[in-house]
Design a protein around this motif. Structure first.
Motif, mmCIF file in Angstrom:
data_model
loop_
_atom_site.group_PDB
_atom_site.id
_atom_site.type_symbol
_atom_site.label_atom_id
_atom_site.label_comp_id
_atom_site.label_asym_id
_atom_site.label_seq_id
_atom_site.Cartn_x
_atom_site.Cartn_y
_atom_site.Cartn_z
ATOM 1 N N PHE A 204 0.848 -1.191 0.000
ATOM 2 C CA PHE A 204 0.000 0.000 0.000
ATOM 3 C C PHE A 204 0.885 1.244 0.000
ATOM 4 O O PHE A 204 2.000 1.236 0.528
ATOM 5 C CB PHE A 204 -0.888 0.041 1.242
ATOM 6 N N PHE A 205 0.331 2.336 -0.554
ATOM 7 C CA PHE A 205 0.998 3.636 -0.582
ATOM 8 C C PHE A 205 0.001 4.696 -0.105
ATOM 9 O O PHE A 205 -1.183 4.635 -0.450
ATOM 10 C CB PHE A 205 1.461 3.985 -2.000
ATOM 11 N N VAL A 206 0.482 5.655 0.676
ATOM 12 C CA VAL A 206 -0.360 6.782 1.094
ATOM 13 C C VAL A 206 0.108 8.000 0.307
ATOM 14 O O VAL A 206 1.201 8.524 0.538
ATOM 15 C CB VAL A 206 -0.257 7.045 2.612
ATOM 16 N N VAL A 207 -0.716 8.422 -0.664
ATOM 17 C CA VAL A 207 -0.364 9.508 -1.578
ATOM 18 C C VAL A 207 -1.414 10.612 -1.453
ATOM 19 O O VAL A 207 -2.591 10.388 -1.733
ATOM 20 C CB VAL A 207 -0.302 9.011 -3.038
ATOM 21 N N ASP A 208 -0.982 11.785 -1.012
ATOM 22 C CA ASP A 208 -1.904 12.918 -0.807
ATOM 23 C C ASP A 208 -3.083 12.512 0.069
ATOM 24 O O ASP A 208 -4.237 12.923 -0.170
ATOM 25 C CB ASP A 208 -2.411 13.460 -2.149
ATOM 26 N N GLY A 209 -2.819 11.693 1.073
ATOM 27 C CA GLY A 209 -3.862 11.280 2.003
ATOM 28 C C GLY A 209 -4.755 10.161 1.513
ATOM 29 O O GLY A 209 -5.658 9.726 2.227
ATOM 30 N N VAL A 210 -4.515 9.671 0.283
ATOM 31 C CA VAL A 210 -5.309 8.590 -0.296
ATOM 32 C C VAL A 210 -4.527 7.281 -0.177
ATOM 33 O O VAL A 210 -3.322 7.236 -0.439
ATOM 34 C CB VAL A 210 -5.641 8.875 -1.774
ATOM 35 N N ARG B 92 4.655 13.945 -1.771
ATOM 36 C CA ARG B 92 3.255 13.512 -1.892
ATOM 37 C C ARG B 92 3.050 12.148 -1.237
ATOM 38 O O ARG B 92 1.991 11.869 -0.698
ATOM 39 C CB ARG B 92 2.847 13.450 -3.370
ATOM 40 N N LEU B 93 4.080 11.287 -1.328
ATOM 41 C CA LEU B 93 4.026 9.981 -0.676
ATOM 42 C C LEU B 93 4.465 10.151 0.772
ATOM 43 O O LEU B 93 5.606 10.526 1.038
ATOM 44 C CB LEU B 93 4.947 8.990 -1.385
ATOM 45 N N THR B 94 3.570 9.893 1.693
ATOM 46 C CA THR B 94 3.890 10.093 3.110
ATOM 47 C C THR B 94 4.123 8.794 3.871
ATOM 48 O O THR B 94 4.731 8.811 4.934
ATOM 49 C CB THR B 94 2.766 10.881 3.799
ATOM 50 N N GLU B 95 3.626 7.676 3.324
ATOM 51 C CA GLU B 95 3.826 6.378 3.957
ATOM 52 C C GLU B 95 3.710 5.284 2.899
ATOM 53 O O GLU B 95 3.086 5.481 1.851
ATOM 54 C CB GLU B 95 2.762 6.100 5.040
ATOM 55 N N ALA B 96 4.314 4.138 3.194
ATOM 56 C CA ALA B 96 4.127 2.931 2.384
ATOM 57 C C ALA B 96 4.305 1.749 3.317
ATOM 58 O O ALA B 96 5.102 1.795 4.261
ATOM 59 C CB ALA B 96 5.125 2.878 1.233
ATOM 60 N N PHE B 97 3.530 0.701 3.061
ATOM 61 C CA PHE B 97 3.677 -0.481 3.915
ATOM 62 C C PHE B 97 3.313 -1.754 3.166
ATOM 63 O O PHE B 97 2.577 -1.737 2.171
ATOM 64 C CB PHE B 97 2.824 -0.353 5.186
ATOM 65 N N ALA B 98 3.882 -2.849 3.644
ATOM 66 C CA ALA B 98 3.581 -4.177 3.131
ATOM 67 C C ALA B 98 2.623 -4.858 4.088
ATOM 68 O O ALA B 98 2.568 -4.518 5.275
ATOM 69 C CB ALA B 98 4.868 -4.995 3.013
ATOM 70 N N CYS B 99 1.855 -5.828 3.583
ATOM 71 C CA CYS B 99 0.910 -6.509 4.460
ATOM 72 C C CYS B 99 0.705 -7.952 4.024
ATOM 73 O O CYS B 99 0.814 -8.295 2.842
ATOM 74 C CB CYS B 99 -0.426 -5.766 4.488
#
Length: 354
Positions: free
Chosen positions: A241-247, A294-301
């Motif tokens: 997952f990626f968090v881009v501009d809050g999305v 713009r990318l504030t977080e990224a994570f694996a799951c």
């Protein structure tokens, strides 16, 4: 279906079991028993048994050894505050198992029988469910072709089995952010292939890329699509997952595994009022969004790791860093809380084993 039960005559000594539960290492130590069910084209499912865990005896011409007809699932049992044990969305594991079976031309197993097999093992090996922080009992249902023949066709005989292993943190160092290597030479799956099936061949094909990741001091490999080599698909054993501009953005299904953890995160995020987009996301976008902020977080799951922050991304001629943000932690806390019975399960996902 009635299960016969044969208890082991050589149970793991209690002090040895307690040591394994104190520092559980997934896939290193296994419980005392396993469940097996046989299938043949003539008789269907039969001979369900709970028995001591032991090696299989198979013919050298068994179809699985030559044509790789095998599938598996990964799921966990969690100790609950009231002393019971709960599974997390086991019916989804059963459905995905059957979807994999269909793709690999293998027999489907009734969902109720799949879950009952898992519960049978949990009942006989209940002492193996760890209760420590972050610990669980990892369950591995799998099925493989046992018919002895040489010839390219679907097999007529299969064995279904469930084994279990106490599990702790999936990555070394626990919850710290992981490093990811982007593979630009190897692909995991293509349109029309087996990418959406949980079969061993997918993982075997990715081992060379995972080894490449380890050589570059990374925990996991990220695969690009096979057609264009542009689009992020998934990691070696997890969705992303990626968090881009809050999305919250995640790659679309099709050639990737439909993760149960992935689906759970989407539903939790949507209930929180977050925008979620399932869409193609390119490696070029990943780099540009990280550079621009713009990318504030990224994570694996995934089942084994649950949710792991991605802090560093390496590729052929460079690397970039990603901050650890609050959304990743919030989603992890809520999901783990539901699994462990300390957060209200408004989705009715937990399945108590009796």
């Amino acid at each position: 279906m009635q299960f016969s039960t044969t208890s082991t005559t050589r149970p793991t000594p209690s002090e040895q079991r307690e040591e394994a539960l104190r520092v559980p290492r997934i896939g290193k130590v296994f419980t005392d028993h396993m469940v097996t069910i046989e299938w043949t084209r003539e008789d269907g499912w039969h001979d369900a048994s709970v028995r001591p865990r032991e090696p299989f005896s198979i013919d050298p011409a068994s179809a699985v050894l030559h044509y790789a007809q095998e599938i598996f699932e990964g799921m966990k049992a969690y100790a609950q505050p009231d002393g019971t044990v709960a599974l997390f969305r086991p019916e989804e594991n059963a459905r995905r198992f059957n979807a994999s079976a269909t793709r690999m031309t293998m027999p489907s197993i009734p969902e109720a029988l799949f879950i009952e097999a898992v519960e049978q093992l949990l009942r006989v090996d209940s002492a193996w469910v760890p209760s420590g922080q972050g610990a669980s009992l990892y369950l591995r249902p799998f099925m493989f072709a046992t018919e002895s023949f040489l010839g390219v066709r679907p097999a007529n005989c299969f064995t279904f089995c469930v084994i279990a292993s106490p599990a702790g943190a999936y990555f070394k160092g626990g919850a710290k952010p992981i490093a990811v290597w982007v593979s630009e030479h190897y692909t995991r799956a293509a349109r029309g292939g087996t990418g959406a099936a949980k079969c061993g061949g997918n993982y075997a094909a990715g081992l060379i890329a995972q080894a490449e990741a380890l050589r570059h001091d990374c925990d996991q490999v990220a695969f690009l699509d096979a057609a264009e080599g542009r689009w992020i698909e998934e990691l070696g054993g997890m969705n992303v997952f990626f968090v881009v501009d809050g999305v919250l953005v995640t790659p679309s299904l099709g050639t990737i595994l439909p993760g149960i953890t992935r689906d759970s995160i989407i539903r939790i995020a949507q209930r929180r009022g977050l925008d979620v987009e399932e869409r193609p996301y390119s490696f070029d976008e990943w780099r540009a969004d990280a550079a621009s902020g713009r990318l504030t977080e990224a994570f694996a799951c995934g089942t084994a790791a649950v949710i792991a922050s991605i802090g560093k991304v390496r590729f052929g001629d460079g690397e970039f860093h990603i901050p650890v943000g609050p959304l990743t932690d919030a989603l992890r806390d809520e999901l783990v809380g539901i699994q462990r019975g300390v957060v209200a399960d408004e989705f009715n996902w937990t399945w108590r084993v009796r």
